[in-house]
Design a protein around this motif. Structure first.
Motif, PDB file in Angstrom:
ATOM      1  N   VAL A 150      69.963  38.998 -11.560  1.00  0.00           N
ATOM      2  CA  VAL A 150      68.898  38.273 -12.266  1.00  0.00           C
ATOM      3  C   VAL A 150      69.278  36.818 -12.566  1.00  0.00           C
ATOM      4  N   PRO A 151      70.527  36.510 -12.980  1.00  0.00           N
ATOM      5  CA  PRO A 151      70.855  35.097 -13.233  1.00  0.00           C
ATOM      6  C   PRO A 151      70.682  34.184 -12.032  1.00  0.00           C
ATOM      7  N   LEU A 200      68.774  29.837  -7.427  1.00  0.00           N
ATOM      8  CA  LEU A 200      68.236  29.907  -6.072  1.00  0.00           C
ATOM      9  C   LEU A 200      66.720  29.757  -6.058  1.00  0.00           C
ATOM     10  N   ASP A 201      66.183  29.555  -4.852  1.00  0.00           N
ATOM     11  CA  ASP A 201      64.738  29.494  -4.669  1.00  0.00           C
ATOM     12  C   ASP A 201      64.126  30.837  -5.051  1.00  0.00           C
ATOM     13  N   GLY A 202      63.140  30.794  -5.931  1.00  0.00           N
ATOM     14  CA  GLY A 202      62.589  32.012  -6.504  1.00  0.00           C
ATOM     15  C   GLY A 202      61.888  32.908  -5.504  1.00  0.00           C
ATOM     16  N   ALA A 260      56.211  42.836  -0.854  1.00  0.00           N
ATOM     17  CA  ALA A 260      57.043  41.708  -0.422  1.00  0.00           C
ATOM     18  C   ALA A 260      56.242  40.737   0.435  1.00  0.00           C
ATOM     19  N   LEU A 261      55.424  41.267   1.328  1.00  0.00           N
ATOM     20  CA  LEU A 261      54.597  40.407   2.183  1.00  0.00           C
ATOM     21  C   LEU A 261      53.583  39.632   1.345  1.00  0.00           C
ATOM     22  N   ALA A 262      52.949  40.313   0.389  1.00  0.00           N
ATOM     23  CA  ALA A 262      51.944  39.650  -0.442  1.00  0.00           C
ATOM     24  C   ALA A 262      52.549  38.527  -1.270  1.00  0.00           C
ATOM     25  N   LEU A 263      53.704  38.781  -1.865  1.00  0.00           N
ATOM     26  CA  LEU A 263      54.347  37.750  -2.680  1.00  0.00           C
ATOM     27  C   LEU A 263      54.821  36.588  -1.821  1.00  0.00           C
ATOM     28  N   HIS A 264      55.287  36.883  -0.612  1.00  0.00           N
ATOM     29  CA  HIS A 264      55.716  35.805   0.283  1.00  0.00           C
ATOM     30  C   HIS A 264      54.555  34.872   0.607  1.00  0.00           C
ATOM     31  N   ARG A 265      53.370  35.433   0.727  1.00  0.00           N
ATOM     32  CA  ARG A 265      52.207  34.631   1.079  1.00  0.00           C
ATOM     33  C   ARG A 265      51.578  33.938  -0.132  1.00  0.00           C
ATOM     34  N   LEU A 266      51.640  34.548  -1.313  1.00  0.00           N
ATOM     35  CA  LEU A 266      50.875  34.058  -2.451  1.00  0.00           C
ATOM     36  C   LEU A 266      51.682  33.252  -3.463  1.00  0.00           C
ATOM     37  N   LEU A 267      52.993  33.506  -3.566  1.00  0.00           N
ATOM     38  CA  LEU A 267      53.775  32.735  -4.523  1.00  0.00           C
ATOM     39  C   LEU A 267      53.966  31.309  -4.025  1.00  0.00           C
ATOM     40  N   PRO A 268      54.073  30.340  -4.926  1.00  0.00           N
ATOM     41  CA  PRO A 268      54.424  28.976  -4.511  1.00  0.00           C
ATOM     42  C   PRO A 268      55.776  28.984  -3.805  1.00  0.00           C
ATOM     43  N   SER A 269      55.952  28.033  -2.897  1.00  0.00           N
ATOM     44  CA  SER A 269      57.199  28.007  -2.121  1.00  0.00           C
ATOM     45  C   SER A 269      58.411  27.843  -3.010  1.00  0.00           C
ATOM     46  N   ARG A 270      58.254  27.125  -4.120  1.00  0.00           N
ATOM     47  CA  ARG A 270      59.342  26.994  -5.092  1.00  0.00           C
ATOM     48  C   ARG A 270      58.736  27.132  -6.482  1.00  0.00           C
TER      49      ARG A 270
END
Length: 389
Positions: free
Chosen positions: A60-61, A66-68, A171-181
């Protein structure tokens, strides 16, 4: 931090954390299939919580370094692999190793909680953490219900294999929907320095230590109930099915409501009062729980009160801990949750061992003692002054 993004975090958290609790309604079946005795079947839950505790401290730390988005997606894909290993395990050793790995990687939940808290404005942090945590609570409670239903329909292995598929989709959904950083690294230095700073923060700050000890006691009591309640419910005269046992997770859905309400009370500056009331309810909840064998209604009432109280304390703790040093949010929440995991692991092992030796009344006495200890700790460490609004 729009409501839609907040709900996305809540769904992701709930889906991920559910993996830690799937085994609880299945303990009797897993013990029978892998020749694990009643006195030691709690090791199934304990090892998952130990893995979770290690992940909280070591993984978690990394959210502060790192990139979220990449961190979250990588953890979810590895989690799917661990779930597949559990679902295909051929002996007890592989099962236990797989469950420990599931616990280790399911800490992606807390990485997401820390992200959500860091994105929220200070005046709304309690509300956001409360809403995201309500997703965590819902995932924990529905995990037992879903696990029981799937086990009755298609066997216990289907629980973990289905979850592996859903985790890949997530995992696929978060990869597409979360901001890149979603958040730039908020600390400098290497990984070793990151871990040392977590220990240093807790060693120096009294508030963090108190809230961490409260988490340990509260979640030990929580685990005492949920890691052992399947044992009396599956035995005569009740002899309930997996589905019926898991359905009691729905009775605790009030905990999700407590999470959001506690967040709003914290935003109003009522954290100490919220904690005290919740711990009083937690202690009282063990009275109806003691009558589980005589009345399933008593069990339902006890579950509702206990889950509501536990989640109110948990949201209060997380809000206060993150507000202390927002730039170190991932480290602080990860360190705090280590105590949560220690409490959950020790409660699970103690409850199943005690049940085998002395039965359900002794388990309830243990839960009440842990709850009372948390209440006394809060009373001894709370300043005798009114909280500012």
């Amino acid at each position: 931090m729009t409501r839609g993004i907040t709900l996305l975090f809540a769904v992701a958290c709930g889906t991920s954390v559910a993996n830690v609790y799937f085994a609880q309604p299945l303990l009797v079946t897993l013990g029978r299939d892998f020749s694990i005795g009643t006195a030691t079947v709690g090791a199934i839950v304990t090892l998952t919580q130990v893995g979770y505790g290690l992940g909280l401290f070591f993984l978690v730390p990394l959210g502060d370094l790192l990139d979220g988005r990449r961190l979250v997606v990588a953890q979810l894909l590895l989690l799917a692999g661990a779930l597949t290993a559990v679902g295909t395990a051929g002996d007890a050793a592989l099962l236990l190793v797989g469950l420990a790995a599931v616990g280790l990687l399911a800490v992606v939940t807390q990485t997401l909680v820390a992200f959500a808290a860091s994105l929220a404005p200070p005046g709304e942090r309690g509300r956001v953490v409360g809403l995201v945590t309500s997703g965590v609570v819902t995932g924990i409670l529905l995990a037992r219900t879903a696990s029981g239903v799937l086990a009755d329909l298609a066997g216990w292995r289907s629980v973990y294999l289905t979850s592996a598929v859903l985790t890949c989709v997530l995992a696929l959904a978060l990869h597409r929907l979360l901001p890149s950083r979603p958040g730039a690294p908020r600390t400098s230095g290497g990984y070793g320095r990151l871990l040392r700073s977590t220990v240093t923060l807790f060693a120096r700050e009294r508030l963090l230590r108190i809230r961490a000890l409260l988490a340990l006691l509260v979640f030990a009591a929580f685990s005492v109930l949920w890691s052992s309640v399947a044992l009396p419910l599956s035995e005569p005269p009740l002899s309930l099915s997996h589905t019926a046992i898991g359905a009691f997770g729905l009775a605790g859905a009030a905990g999700a409501l407590a999470a959001t309400a506690a967040g709003r009370l914290n935003d109003r500056g009522l954290s100490q009062r919220t904690t005290g009331i919740a711990l009083t309810l937690l202690t009282a909840s063990w009275l109806p729980l003691a009558f589980t064998r005589q009345s399933l209604w008593a069990l339902a009432v006890g579950v509702i009160v206990l889950d509501l109280a536990v989640q109110a304390v948990h949201v209060t703790n997380q809000t206060l801990v993150h507000a202390f040093r927002p730039e170190a949010g991932s480290r602080l929440i990860g360190g705090y949750m280590v105590f949560y995991s220690l409490g959950s692991a020790s409660g699970a092992f103690a409850a199943t061992t005690l049940y085998a030796a002395a039965g359900w009344p002794a388990v309830c006495a243990l839960g009440a003692a842990l709850s009372l200890a948390a209440l006394l700790l809060w009373a001894a460490t709370t300043p005798r002054r009114r909280e500012p609004r």
